[in-house]
Design an enzyme around this catalytic site. Structure first.
Site, PDB file in Angstrom:
ATOM      1  CD  GLU A   1      -5.050   9.236 -14.270  1.00  0.00           C
ATOM      2  OE1 GLU A   1      -5.370   8.728 -13.686  1.00  0.00           O
ATOM      3  OE2 GLU A   1      -4.791  10.585 -14.499  1.00  0.00           O
TER       4      GLU A   1
ATOM      5  CE  LYS B   1      -3.920  12.001  -6.867  1.00  0.00           C
ATOM      6  NZ  LYS B   1      -4.349  12.809  -8.758  1.00  0.00           N
TER       7      LYS B   1
ATOM      8  NE  ARG C   1     -13.808  12.617  -2.507  1.00  0.00           N
ATOM      9  CZ  ARG C   1     -13.497  12.353  -3.596  1.00  0.00           C
ATOM     10  NH1 ARG C   1     -11.834  12.307  -3.444  1.00  0.00           N
ATOM     11  NH2 ARG C   1     -13.647  13.468  -5.079  1.00  0.00           N
TER      12      ARG C   1
ATOM     13  CG  PHE D   1      -4.995   2.360 -11.547  1.00  0.00           C
ATOM     14  CD1 PHE D   1      -6.028   2.447 -10.362  1.00  0.00           C
ATOM     15  CD2 PHE D   1      -4.373   3.595 -12.148  1.00  0.00           C
ATOM     16  CE1 PHE D   1      -7.074   3.792 -11.540  1.00  0.00           C
ATOM     17  CE2 PHE D   1      -5.426   4.863 -12.406  1.00  0.00           C
ATOM     18  CZ  PHE D   1      -6.488   4.796 -11.807  1.00  0.00           C
TER      19      PHE D   1
ATOM     20  NE  ARG E   1     -14.033  10.593 -11.110  1.00  0.00           N
ATOM     21  CZ  ARG E   1     -13.371  11.351 -10.632  1.00  0.00           C
ATOM     22  NH1 ARG E   1     -12.522  11.304 -10.917  1.00  0.00           N
ATOM     23  NH2 ARG E   1     -14.561  11.531 -10.020  1.00  0.00           N
TER      24      ARG E   1
ATOM     25  CD  GLU F   1      -1.384   1.460  -6.962  1.00  0.00           C
ATOM     26  OE1 GLU F   1      -1.873   0.292  -7.219  1.00  0.00           O
ATOM     27  OE2 GLU F   1      -2.632   1.932  -7.823  1.00  0.00           O
TER      28      GLU F   1
ATOM     29  CE  LYS G   1      -7.851  13.272  -3.836  1.00  0.00           C
ATOM     30  NZ  LYS G   1      -8.512  14.365  -5.247  1.00  0.00           N
TER      31      LYS G   1
END
Ligand code: ATP
Length: 600
Positions: free
Chosen positions: A309, A249, A429, A349, A279, A247, A435
């Site tokens: 986002e 970013k 994470r 997303f 966040r 996807e 990413k």
């Protein structure tokens, strides 16, 4: 429990500099508190009346608190101000006068009673509300003993800061049940889905750890957001996770959307249908009315939690805007005007919860398909506010690189590759998301999010700002501590220095917070409690004996002192990229990530 007893715990915690001792004091307290009072106790310990994501404001300025003190204690304002100036702490100033006045009647108020009065104080609104607030505080100061006054006065001005983190509370819960911290991973897992320390404490007290397994996502309780690992080529990504969804970013604000078609009543408030969380789990709904309207109009579900986002959109050209323009939407005032200038589009997303079904343990592919079914798309980008993040399923590294180049050419940050079978792990994470960002002209391929720990007064030109260099650190998850990586004295614009000084002002504390590990050489003129997160760009990660991140000490030959065995990590040529108000202190880059970046 009486508030007087709780105040003694406040005092014990305040005068302790060891994290372990604080954990034990808290666990001792939690054992004594009844299940139906633990929520109120924990919120008060944090200087709040509700969990972090419930916006309860006291609306009482410092001068009103001074007025309350003067009226309650029946003293002259000048006399009070004189003493306050000497002591430098409003809570201690009220305590000082209260100690000296024996004639005032003292009542034994319970924790619940004080909580209720503070709640009334915060909820008073409209005409005459300042008088109600002042009178409530006057009553509290009159009724409580001197030590209790110290803390009750600090709560409405937001300076309680007992210096422990949510993680310390989780450890204390484990100690409360098991007598050690072995239950922390289980408790933390539940916390990631329901980050309400009060609710967790209640469940633990009522049902023990068995109750945690039953904790499910709840509408209007934000879930800790999942984070991405990093890699820097298509080849590495495909090798790591194989065929994956790629996807764009988008570079805007990550929002977690909670929607209830019927509307719900979160504690003591009016019925609402949509809430947006940032966040760091802050309720930012008021900032984005266009996204709220979009959700109401374009979601096909009764109850849903999803993420995406929000990014600025140019309604004339149909182009998306760079972060520098989108960021103008982050404001407290002038929201309606800015909304017309920089309208937002929201790229969804992730799906986390839908109509009673939890989607966290379900594969990416299933989550994404269900998300697609939950959003109405007309296909007209000018009409729709909600859009889906563009997605390509790829197994060819070259195609992945092409999509990355395409993203960069569109002014986006890069891409995010998602493992098709990967689950959504709140707060973690993990390699389920990777990413791949535009690399910077430095040896490290990502920026580093750091906590501002303190600062030194400026010399020369910067003396005018009162700040000349600031100390930053990263988070060590294992120890729940912040360890230093740089002291930054250059690279900020005048405006940024001023901003940093203003932001620091409210957070100053008298001594180094217990969560900070700092070498003597890096001590600061002013310490600030953990709050400000900054994104730092650096050229390289190097080794330094004066920074504590990853540093190991050993006893010197004489055995009398400690010397550096393994030096710490430090940032070379660090400079401020931006303030990251969307992150909590614990969301800064971790020591583990720094180690990984150093080794690659
Ligand atoms: P960065 O500073 O690189 O944005 P971060 O530390 O804020 O990273 P990470 O979890 O490391 O957060 O990176 C993922 C971030 O990328 C998300 O927080 C989100 O804001 C953003 N993002 C943009 N597009 C997507 C997408 N399609 N899927 C997931 N995250 C996305």
């Amino acid at each position: 429990m009486k508030f007087r007893e709780l105040a003694k715990y406040f005092e014990k915690i305040e005068s302790t500099s060891s994290r372990l001792s604080i954990t034990q004091i808290l666990s001792d307290l939690f054992k004594k508190v009844e299940a139906d009072q633990i929520k109120h106790t924990i919120y008060l310990l944090q200087g709040r009346l509700a969990p972090l994501y419930e916006p309860v404001k006291f609306g009482l300025a410092e001068k009103m608190i001074i007025k309350s003190g003067v009226v309650a204690l029946k003293i002259k304002k000048e006399e009070f101000l004189h003493e306050y100036k000497k002591i430098g702490d409003l809570g201690r100033a009220v305590e000082y006068f209260k100690k000296g006045i024996r004639s005032l009647e003292k009542k034994e108020l319970s924790v619940m009673n004080v909580y209720r009065q503070l709640y009334e104080l915060a909820s008073a609104g409209g005409e005459g509300s300042q008088d109600v607030k002042i009178q409530t505080l006057v009553n509290l100061i009159r009724s409580l003993d001197a030590l209790s006054c110290r803390y009750v006065v600090r709560i409405p001005i937001g300076v309680l800061r007992l210096g422990f983190s949510d993680m310390t509370v989780l450890d204390a819960y484990s100690w409360m049940i098991k007598g050690d911290k072995s239950l922390r991973p289980t408790i933390e897992k539940a916390y990631h889905v329901r980050p309400d320390l009060g609710q967790l404490g209640y469940v633990l007290k009522k049902e023990g750890t068995g109750g945690l397994k039953k904790m499910r996502p709840a509408i209007f309780t934000p879930i800790l957001m999942m984070r991405a690992e990093r890699l820097s080529s298509g080849q590495e990504i495909i090798e790591k996770i194989g065929r994956c969804a790629v996807e764009y970013k988008y570079d805007g604000f990550r929002l977690q959307v909670h929607y209830s078609a019927k509307g719900r009543l979160p504690s003591g408030q009016k019925k609402i249908k949509v809430r947006l969380y940032s966040r760091n789990l802050e309720d930012v709904s008021y900032m984005y009315p266009d996204v709220i309207e979009g959700v109401k109009r374009e979601v096909k579900a009764n109850e849903i939690i999803f993420e995406g986002e929000a990014i600025g959109f140019d309604p004339h050209s149909g182009n998306f805007l760079p972060f520098q323009e989108t960021v103008q939407r982050k404001r407290k005032y002038g929201i309606e005007e800015k909304m017309k200038e920089v309208p937002l589009k929201f790229f969804a997303f992730e799906l986390l919860y839908l109509d009673g079904k939890k989607f966290l343990d379900i594969s990416y592919l299933e989550r994404r398909r269900a998300l697609e079914r939950s959003i109405k798309l007309t296909g007209d980008i000018f009409k729709d506010t909600l859009l889906l993040a563009s997605e390509n399923i790829l197994d060819d590294p070259k195609k992945l690189e092409l999509m990355f180049d395409d993203a960069v050419s569109k002014g986006l940050e890069g891409i995010i590759a998602k493992k098709l079978s990967g689950v959504y792990k709140p707060g973690a994470r993990e390699w389920n998301w990777i990413k791949f960002k535009r690399s910077y002209s430095s040896k490290i391929e990502d920026t580093i999010d750091c906590l501002v720990m303190g600062y030194d007064f400026g010399k020369g030109k910067r003396a005018g700002f009162g700040i000349g260099a600031f100390l930053v650190g990263v988070y060590d998850e294992k120890q729940d501590k912040f360890l230093t990586v740089a002291k930054i004295g250059t690279g900020l614009s005048d405006e940024e220095w001023k901003q940093l000084k203003v932001r620091s002002k409210k957070l100053e504390v008298r001594s180094k917070p217990v969560l900070y590990e700092v070498d003597k050489m890096m001590e600061c003129d002013v310490w600030i409690s953990p709050s400000i997160v900054v994104e730092i760009k650096a050229d390289e990660i190097t080794k330094s004996p004066v920074h504590t991140a990853g540093r190991k000490l050993r006893p010197s030959k004489s055995g009398k002192a400690l010397e550096v065995d393994i030096p710490g990590f430090a940032l070379r040529f660090p400079r401020l990229e931006r303030f990251r108000d969307d992150k909590r202190p614990e969301d800064t880059t971790t020591l583990g990530e720094i180690k990984k970046m150093y080794n690659t």
